[in-house]
Design a protein around this motif. Structure first.
Motif, PDB file in Angstrom:
ATOM      1  N   SER A 102       0.844  -1.181   0.000  1.00 53.09           N
ATOM      2  CA  SER A 102       0.000   0.000   0.000  1.00 53.09           C
ATOM      3  C   SER A 102       0.887   1.241   0.000  1.00 53.09           C
ATOM      4  O   SER A 102       1.964   1.233   0.600  1.00 53.09           O
ATOM      5  CB  SER A 102      -0.896  -0.009   1.242  1.00 53.09           C
ATOM      6  OG  SER A 102      -1.690   1.139   1.292  1.00 53.09           O
ATOM      7  N   THR A 103       0.436   2.283  -0.680  1.00 55.90           N
ATOM      8  CA  THR A 103       1.124   3.567  -0.642  1.00 55.90           C
ATOM      9  C   THR A 103       0.070   4.667  -0.603  1.00 55.90           C
ATOM     10  O   THR A 103      -1.060   4.465  -1.051  1.00 55.90           O
ATOM     11  CB  THR A 103       2.082   3.746  -1.848  1.00 55.90           C
ATOM     12  OG1 THR A 103       2.816   4.952  -1.680  1.00 55.90           O
ATOM     13  CG2 THR A 103       1.333   3.775  -3.168  1.00 55.90           C
ATOM     14  N   PHE A 104       0.415   5.821  -0.030  1.00 53.56           N
ATOM     15  CA  PHE A 104      -0.573   6.890   0.068  1.00 53.56           C
ATOM     16  C   PHE A 104       0.068   8.242  -0.205  1.00 53.56           C
ATOM     17  O   PHE A 104       1.276   8.406  -0.098  1.00 53.56           O
ATOM     18  CB  PHE A 104      -1.252   6.893   1.447  1.00 53.56           C
ATOM     19  CG  PHE A 104      -0.324   7.256   2.575  1.00 53.56           C
ATOM     20  CD1 PHE A 104      -0.184   8.571   2.982  1.00 53.56           C
ATOM     21  CD2 PHE A 104       0.408   6.273   3.228  1.00 53.56           C
ATOM     22  CE1 PHE A 104       0.682   8.904   4.010  1.00 53.56           C
ATOM     23  CE2 PHE A 104       1.272   6.599   4.261  1.00 53.56           C
ATOM     24  CZ  PHE A 104       1.406   7.912   4.650  1.00 53.56           C
ATOM     25  N   ASN A 105      -0.791   9.204  -0.565  1.00 50.64           N
ATOM     26  CA  ASN A 105      -0.392  10.600  -0.759  1.00 50.64           C
ATOM     27  C   ASN A 105      -1.532  11.507  -0.312  1.00 50.64           C
ATOM     28  O   ASN A 105      -2.704  11.162  -0.453  1.00 50.64           O
ATOM     29  CB  ASN A 105      -0.092  10.910  -2.237  1.00 50.64           C
ATOM     30  CG  ASN A 105       1.340  10.652  -2.613  1.00 50.64           C
ATOM     31  OD1 ASN A 105       2.227  10.704  -1.768  1.00 50.64           O
ATOM     32  ND2 ASN A 105       1.583  10.367  -3.874  1.00 50.64           N
ATOM     33  N   PHE A 106      -1.158  12.662   0.211  1.00 49.70           N
ATOM     34  CA  PHE A 106      -2.147  13.675   0.576  1.00 49.70           C
ATOM     35  C   PHE A 106      -2.318  14.662  -0.568  1.00 49.70           C
ATOM     36  O   PHE A 106      -1.369  14.943  -1.306  1.00 49.70           O
ATOM     37  CB  PHE A 106      -1.708  14.444   1.829  1.00 49.70           C
ATOM     38  CG  PHE A 106      -1.809  13.635   3.081  1.00 49.70           C
ATOM     39  CD1 PHE A 106      -3.025  13.491   3.727  1.00 49.70           C
ATOM     40  CD2 PHE A 106      -0.692  13.012   3.615  1.00 49.70           C
ATOM     41  CE1 PHE A 106      -3.128  12.742   4.886  1.00 49.70           C
ATOM     42  CE2 PHE A 106      -0.780  12.264   4.772  1.00 49.70           C
ATOM     43  CZ  PHE A 106      -2.000  12.125   5.403  1.00 49.70           C
ATOM     44  N   LEU A 107      -3.515  15.185  -0.705  1.00 52.86           N
ATOM     45  CA  LEU A 107      -3.815  16.271  -1.640  1.00 52.86           C
ATOM     46  C   LEU A 107      -4.499  17.369  -0.849  1.00 52.86           C
ATOM     47  O   LEU A 107      -5.523  17.135  -0.210  1.00 52.86           O
ATOM     48  CB  LEU A 107      -4.739  15.793  -2.765  1.00 52.86           C
ATOM     49  CG  LEU A 107      -5.319  16.876  -3.670  1.00 52.86           C
ATOM     50  CD1 LEU A 107      -4.208  17.627  -4.416  1.00 52.86           C
ATOM     51  CD2 LEU A 107      -6.314  16.282  -4.654  1.00 52.86           C
ATOM     52  N   ASN A 108      -3.912  18.558  -0.867  1.00 51.51           N
ATOM     53  CA  ASN A 108      -4.490  19.700  -0.161  1.00 51.51           C
ATOM     54  C   ASN A 108      -5.091  20.665  -1.181  1.00 51.51           C
ATOM     55  O   ASN A 108      -4.405  21.135  -2.086  1.00 51.51           O
ATOM     56  CB  ASN A 108      -3.422  20.421   0.668  1.00 51.51           C
ATOM     57  CG  ASN A 108      -3.990  21.625   1.378  1.00 51.51           C
ATOM     58  OD1 ASN A 108      -4.992  21.533   2.059  1.00 51.51           O
ATOM     59  ND2 ASN A 108      -3.357  22.767   1.196  1.00 51.51           N
ATOM     60  N   ILE A 109      -6.374  20.935  -1.013  1.00 53.65           N
ATOM     61  CA  ILE A 109      -7.051  21.934  -1.857  1.00 53.65           C
ATOM     62  C   ILE A 109      -7.349  23.128  -0.958  1.00 53.65           C
ATOM     63  O   ILE A 109      -8.095  23.023   0.021  1.00 53.65           O
ATOM     64  CB  ILE A 109      -8.362  21.391  -2.472  1.00 53.65           C
ATOM     65  CG1 ILE A 109      -8.102  20.131  -3.297  1.00 53.65           C
ATOM     66  CG2 ILE A 109      -9.040  22.469  -3.299  1.00 53.65           C
ATOM     67  CD1 ILE A 109      -7.249  20.337  -4.524  1.00 53.65           C
ATOM     68  N   SER A 110      -6.748  24.278  -1.284  1.00 56.75           N
ATOM     69  CA  SER A 110      -6.940  25.489  -0.489  1.00 56.75           C
ATOM     70  C   SER A 110      -7.769  26.492  -1.287  1.00 56.75           C
ATOM     71  O   SER A 110      -7.985  26.339  -2.484  1.00 56.75           O
ATOM     72  CB  SER A 110      -5.587  26.092  -0.098  1.00 56.75           C
ATOM     73  OG  SER A 110      -4.814  26.362  -1.244  1.00 56.75           O
ATOM     74  N   LEU A 111      -8.221  27.517  -0.594  1.00 60.56           N
ATOM     75  CA  LEU A 111      -9.073  28.542  -1.209  1.00 60.56           C
ATOM     76  C   LEU A 111      -8.449  29.898  -0.948  1.00 60.56           C
ATOM     77  O   LEU A 111      -8.074  30.213   0.184  1.00 60.56           O
ATOM     78  CB  LEU A 111     -10.483  28.487  -0.608  1.00 60.56           C
ATOM     79  CG  LEU A 111     -11.472  29.536  -1.098  1.00 60.56           C
ATOM     80  CD1 LEU A 111     -11.776  29.334  -2.575  1.00 60.56           C
ATOM     81  CD2 LEU A 111     -12.765  29.457  -0.288  1.00 60.56           C
ATOM     82  N   ILE A 112      -8.331  30.692  -2.003  1.00 63.09           N
ATOM     83  CA  ILE A 112      -7.836  32.056  -1.868  1.00 63.09           C
ATOM     84  C   ILE A 112      -8.982  33.004  -2.194  1.00 63.09           C
ATOM     85  O   ILE A 112      -9.589  32.933  -3.264  1.00 63.09           O
ATOM     86  CB  ILE A 112      -6.651  32.320  -2.824  1.00 63.09           C
ATOM     87  CG1 ILE A 112      -5.492  31.390  -2.487  1.00 63.09           C
ATOM     88  CG2 ILE A 112      -6.219  33.776  -2.745  1.00 63.09           C
ATOM     89  CD1 ILE A 112      -4.321  31.490  -3.433  1.00 63.09           C
TER      90      ILE A 112
END
Length: 132
Positions: A102-112
């Motif tokens: 198993s492998t994982f990654n984070f994805l951050n969606i920000s708002l400006i």
């Protein structure tokens, strides 16, 4: 650890002499090394389309791409997600010839947000990259 296979070899010559040997062979599983990439990057602003792609899954295995908010998703997963921190997981349980992995990654969606007050601007960044 792999399976142990025992087999015997019997040899009989023309003079009716025979011999036999017993062999024991251990067959080990191959390590599975999965890859998970997120493009254009792992930190994007709201409204940007992102693609999460799992790769390096051997053809004999079934590998699954999972998004923490949606469960199993298509591979590749192309989406324009809301403001939040997301966790993608790409995994396989393995089989008799391959190990699970198993492998994982984070994805951050920000708002400006940009708000104008006369000739001045107020810029606010909502960033969830450090949230739990």
């Amino acid at each position: 650890r792999g399976n142990v296979i025992n087999f015997s070899v019997v040899v009989n010559d023309t003079g009716n002499n025979f011999a036999f040997l017993i062999y024991s062979v251990q067959v080990n599983k191959t390590n599975t090394t999965l890859t998970l990439t997120i493009t254009p990057s792992q930190s994007e602003t709201y409204g940007t389309s992102t693609t999460a792609t799992g790769s390096n899954c051997p053809s004999q295995l079934s590998c699954t791409l999972n998004l923490n908010t949606s469960g199993n998703v298509a591979n590749p997963h192309i989406a324009t997600l809301g403001v939040q921190n997301y966790l993608y997981n790409y995994s396989t349980s393995g089989n008799e010839n391959y190990t699970g992995n198993s492998t994982f990654n984070f994805l951050n969606i920000s708002l400006i947000l940009s708000v104008q007050f006369g000739t001045k601007f107020l810029i606010v960044l909502y960033d969830f990259s450090n949230s739990q």
